[in-house]
Design an enzyme around this catalytic site. Structure first.
Site, PDB file in Angstrom:
ATOM      1  N   ARG A   9       0.817  -1.216   0.000  1.00 38.98           N
ATOM      2  CA  ARG A   9       0.000   0.000   0.000  1.00 38.98           C
ATOM      3  C   ARG A   9       0.854   1.271   0.000  1.00 38.98           C
ATOM      4  NH1 ARG A   9      -5.223  -1.402   3.846  1.00 38.98           N
ATOM      5  NH2 ARG A   9      -6.544  -2.134   2.142  1.00 38.98           N
ATOM      6  N   LYS A  57     -13.349  -9.367   8.963  1.00 39.77           N
ATOM      7  CA  LYS A  57     -14.308  -8.254   9.085  1.00 39.77           C
ATOM      8  C   LYS A  57     -15.701  -8.727   8.664  1.00 39.77           C
ATOM      9  CE  LYS A  57     -10.826  -4.724   8.282  1.00 39.77           C
ATOM     10  NZ  LYS A  57     -10.238  -3.817   7.292  1.00 39.77           N
ATOM     11  N   GLY A  97      -6.042  -5.647   2.150  1.00 38.47           N
ATOM     12  CA  GLY A  97      -4.712  -5.531   2.724  1.00 38.47           C
ATOM     13  C   GLY A  97      -4.090  -6.884   3.030  1.00 38.47           C
ATOM     14  N   GLY A 127     -12.623  -4.037   1.251  1.00 37.30           N
ATOM     15  CA  GLY A 127     -14.014  -3.582   1.313  1.00 37.30           C
ATOM     16  C   GLY A 127     -14.325  -2.618   0.175  1.00 37.30           C
TER      17      GLY A 127
HETATM   18  N1  LIG Z   1     -10.919 -18.345  11.025  1.00 38.46           N
HETATM   19  C1  LIG Z   1     -10.392 -17.174  11.355  1.00 38.46           C
HETATM   20  N2  LIG Z   1     -10.448 -16.715  12.631  1.00 38.46           N
HETATM   21  C2  LIG Z   1      -9.912 -15.527  12.962  1.00 38.46           C
HETATM   22  N3  LIG Z   1      -9.298 -14.694  12.081  1.00 38.46           N
HETATM   23  C3  LIG Z   1      -9.201 -15.106  10.813  1.00 38.46           C
HETATM   24  C4  LIG Z   1      -9.739 -16.355  10.383  1.00 38.46           C
HETATM   25  N4  LIG Z   1      -9.484 -16.480   9.070  1.00 38.46           N
HETATM   26  C5  LIG Z   1      -8.806 -15.384   8.684  1.00 38.46           C
HETATM   27  N5  LIG Z   1      -8.630 -14.548   9.734  1.00 38.46           N
HETATM   28  C6  LIG Z   1      -7.902 -13.264   9.751  1.00 38.46           C
HETATM   29  O1  LIG Z   1      -8.543 -12.334   8.920  1.00 38.46           O
HETATM   30  C7  LIG Z   1      -7.622 -11.283   8.698  1.00 38.46           C
HETATM   31  C8  LIG Z   1      -7.922 -10.579   7.406  1.00 38.46           C
HETATM   32  O2  LIG Z   1      -9.269 -10.156   7.371  1.00 38.46           O
HETATM   33  P1  LIG Z   1      -9.795  -8.884   6.565  1.00 38.46           P
HETATM   34  O3  LIG Z   1     -11.279  -9.025   6.497  1.00 38.46           O
HETATM   35  O4  LIG Z   1      -9.240  -7.655   7.196  1.00 38.46           O
HETATM   36  O5  LIG Z   1      -9.175  -9.107   5.077  1.00 38.46           O
HETATM   37  P2  LIG Z   1      -8.416  -8.116   4.095  1.00 38.46           P
HETATM   38  O6  LIG Z   1      -7.903  -8.926   2.978  1.00 38.46           O
HETATM   39  O7  LIG Z   1      -7.385  -7.317   4.863  1.00 38.46           O
HETATM   40  O8  LIG Z   1      -9.518  -7.151   3.564  1.00 38.46           O
HETATM   41  P3  LIG Z   1      -9.718  -5.560   3.884  1.00 38.46           P
HETATM   42  O9  LIG Z   1      -8.686  -4.838   3.110  1.00 38.46           O
HETATM   43  O10 LIG Z   1     -11.119  -5.289   3.460  1.00 38.46           O
HETATM   44  O11 LIG Z   1      -9.515  -5.388   5.353  1.00 38.46           O
HETATM   45  C9  LIG Z   1      -6.253 -11.921   8.713  1.00 38.46           C
HETATM   46  O12 LIG Z   1      -5.425 -11.231   9.617  1.00 38.46           O
HETATM   47  C10 LIG Z   1      -6.509 -13.359   9.165  1.00 38.46           C
HETATM   48  O13 LIG Z   1      -5.619 -13.817  10.160  1.00 38.46           O
HETATM   49  O1  LIG Z   2      -7.768  -2.337   5.247  1.00 39.21           O
HETATM   50  C1  LIG Z   2      -8.749  -1.757   4.783  1.00 39.21           C
HETATM   51  O2  LIG Z   2      -9.729  -2.362   4.274  1.00 39.21           O
HETATM   52  C2  LIG Z   2      -8.755  -0.252   4.750  1.00 39.21           C
HETATM   53  O3  LIG Z   2      -7.552   0.296   5.185  1.00 39.21           O
HETATM   54  C3  LIG Z   2      -9.934   0.291   5.541  1.00 39.21           C
HETATM   55  O4  LIG Z   2      -9.835  -0.088   6.883  1.00 39.21           O
HETATM   56  P1  LIG Z   2     -11.166  -0.228   7.778  1.00 39.21           P
HETATM   57  O5  LIG Z   2     -11.900  -1.449   7.266  1.00 39.21           O
HETATM   58  O6  LIG Z   2     -10.680  -0.349   9.187  1.00 39.21           O
HETATM   59  O7  LIG Z   2     -11.976   1.017   7.540  1.00 39.21           O
END
Ligand SMILES: Nc1ncnc2c1ncn2[C@@H]1O[C@H](COP(=O)(O)OP(=O)(O)OP(=O)(O)O)[C@@H](O)[C@H]1O
Ligand SMILES: O=C(O)[C@H](O)COP(=O)(O)O
Length: 398
Positions: free
Chosen positions: A36, A198, A355, A378
């Site tokens: 990023r 999330k 991310g 998201g």
């Molecule tokens: N079964 C689980 N229990 C707890 N945490 C989990 C599980 N599976 C995945 N994760 C955690 O989810 C996290 C990522 O979730 P997240 O929804 O933030 O995805 P992302 O790719 O970063 O999308 P965004 O950019 O929207 O945040 C990782 O740190 C991972 O360890």
């Molecule tokens: O990791 C992400 O999806 C962005 O940085 C936004 O973060 P947030 O879901 O905490 O608003």
């Protein structure tokens, strides 16, 4: 109508406030993936070369409106300095006297990073007074934080009301161009893979995406919520109990619409959430498989991996958001690695967003095997849903 672009600005000797998404993964204070930051560099260099006095702002994590050193932007300011080969100072706060003084002292070609905007609850509340303070004396606002463009926060939306011109940076421009073009009429079958942590944010998105996608694979913590909603034991797994009804509604809608909606057939579980922990795989759901008390679901199981791989092989367009397990811990990373490898092998259009999902793909060295890596998780999903991103809508017209 098209939005004002960074390429059409005269920034010479002007103070430019730029929102970036420096919400990068950290382990023990070290950045584990700087995608990023790198993604914002073309806009940063362009503005500095144009003689801007550049002020960068971003959030980091979710510190709940309180200053918490764990969520400091210090490592990102340091990393940016290394990338640019110039001094990058960090203001101790994003608003207040000290930040204002540091901003006033900036010379053309210099860059200052403001500390985490989410150290103030007013950021997420999109408070007008806070947005005004953040805007300060800036003459131009640039938003290049694609990953946060789906949030109507003070630093993404509110601030545009207090700065005369607001433009999009190169990153937002290219993300919009790519995601809009490729996903408007996706080649089918169109598969969406969702996981991550999330859940409440993303589970809402599934209903909307059902209008577009042909099939879904669900992993990560999100899968636990669905399995609990179906009445299975989920032990100590991360579950969002207030989303159980919504999960059932989604399952019913998928059935009604004939959308393939695949939950993990089995789950990898552990009693200890740490490096080196031993794991087991549950039996198959519906055949006695569930997560006992004292155990936690941390990845998809082996049968799920095979089923998910088969779905991936059939798809022609795949968007993946959210790791299917806790990939940061080696023993919990099998499912996420298998998904990344299956996507890398496929000849479909493969888009990875988010991310942590991008971090995972980079960690497995498969980033150059994907068609497009989006810095938004998201944000890319909301765009795909057809929603207007507030951080883009608020920008000036071209
Ligand atoms: N079964 C689980 N229990 C707890 N945490 C989990 C599980 N599976 C995945 N994760 C955690 O989810 C996290 C990522 O979730 P997240 O929804 O933030 O995805 P992302 O790719 O970063 O999308 P965004 O950019 O929207 O945040 C990782 O740190 C991972 O360890
Ligand atoms: O990791 C992400 O999806 C962005 O940085 C936004 O973060 P947030 O879901 O905490 O608003």
């Amino acid at each position: 109508m098209s939005k004002l672009s960074i390429r059409n600005l005269d920034v010479s000797s002007k103070e430019v406030l730029m929102r970036v998404d420096f919400n990068v993964p950290l382990k023990d204070g070290e950045i584990t993936d700087d995608t990023r930051i790198q993604a914002a560099v073309p806009s940063i260099k362009h503005l500095l070369a144009g003689g801007a006095k550049l002020v960068l702002c971003s959030h980091m994590g979710r510190p709940d409106g309180k200053a918490d050193p764990k969520y400091s932007l210090a490592p990102t300011a340091k990393r940016l300095g290394e990338i640019l080969g110039q001094n990058v100072e960090l203001a101790p706060d994003c608003v207040g006297t000290e930040a204002a003084e540091l901003r006033k002292k900036l010379q053309p070609g210099q860059v200052l990073v403001l500390e985490n905007t989410r150290y103030h609850a007013e950021e997420e509340a999109n408070d007008a007074d806070f947005a005004k303070s953040l805007a300060g004396e800036a003459e131009i606002f640039v938003n290049d934080a694609f990953g946060t463009a789906h949030r109507a926060h003070a630093s993404t939306e509110g601030v545009t009301k207090f700065i005369p011109r607001a433009a999009m940076g190169f990153l937002i421009e290219s993300e919009l161009e790519y995601l809009d073009a490729k996903l408007e009429n996706p080649e089918r079958p169109f598969l969406v893979i969702m996981g991550g942590s999330k859940v409440s944010d993303k589970i809402q998105v599934i209903s909307a995406l059902m209008e577009k996608a042909d099939s879904f694979l669900i992993g990560g913590a999100m899968a636990n919520t669905f399995r609990k909603a179906q009445g299975y034991k989920t032990g100590d797994s991360r579950v969002e109990n207030d989303k159980l009804d919504l999960a059932l509604e989604i399952l019913a809608t998928a059935k009604e619409k004939g959308v393939d909606f695949l939950l993990p057939a089995d789950t990898r579980i552990t009693q200890e959430f740490k490096d080196g922990a031993t794991t087991q795989v549950t039996g198959i759901y519906g055949q006695g498989g569930e997560t006992p008390d004292g155990w936690e679901g941390i990845d998809i199981g082996d049968v799920s991996i095979q089923q998910f791989e088969a779905e991936i092989a059939k798809a022609k367009t795949i968007i993946w958001n959210g790791p299917v397990g806790v990939f940061e811990i080696e023993n919990f990373a099998h499912g996420t690695k298998a998904i990344a490898e299956a996507m890398a092998k496929s000849d479909a259009v493969t888009i990875v967003g988010g991310g942590d999902s991008v971090t995972a793909v980079n960690k497995f060295g498969l980033d150059d095997k994907m068609t497009f890596i989006s810095t938004g998780g998201g944000a890319s999903l909301e765009l795909l849903e057809g929603k207007t991103l507030p951080g883009v809508a608020a920008l000036s017209e071209a």
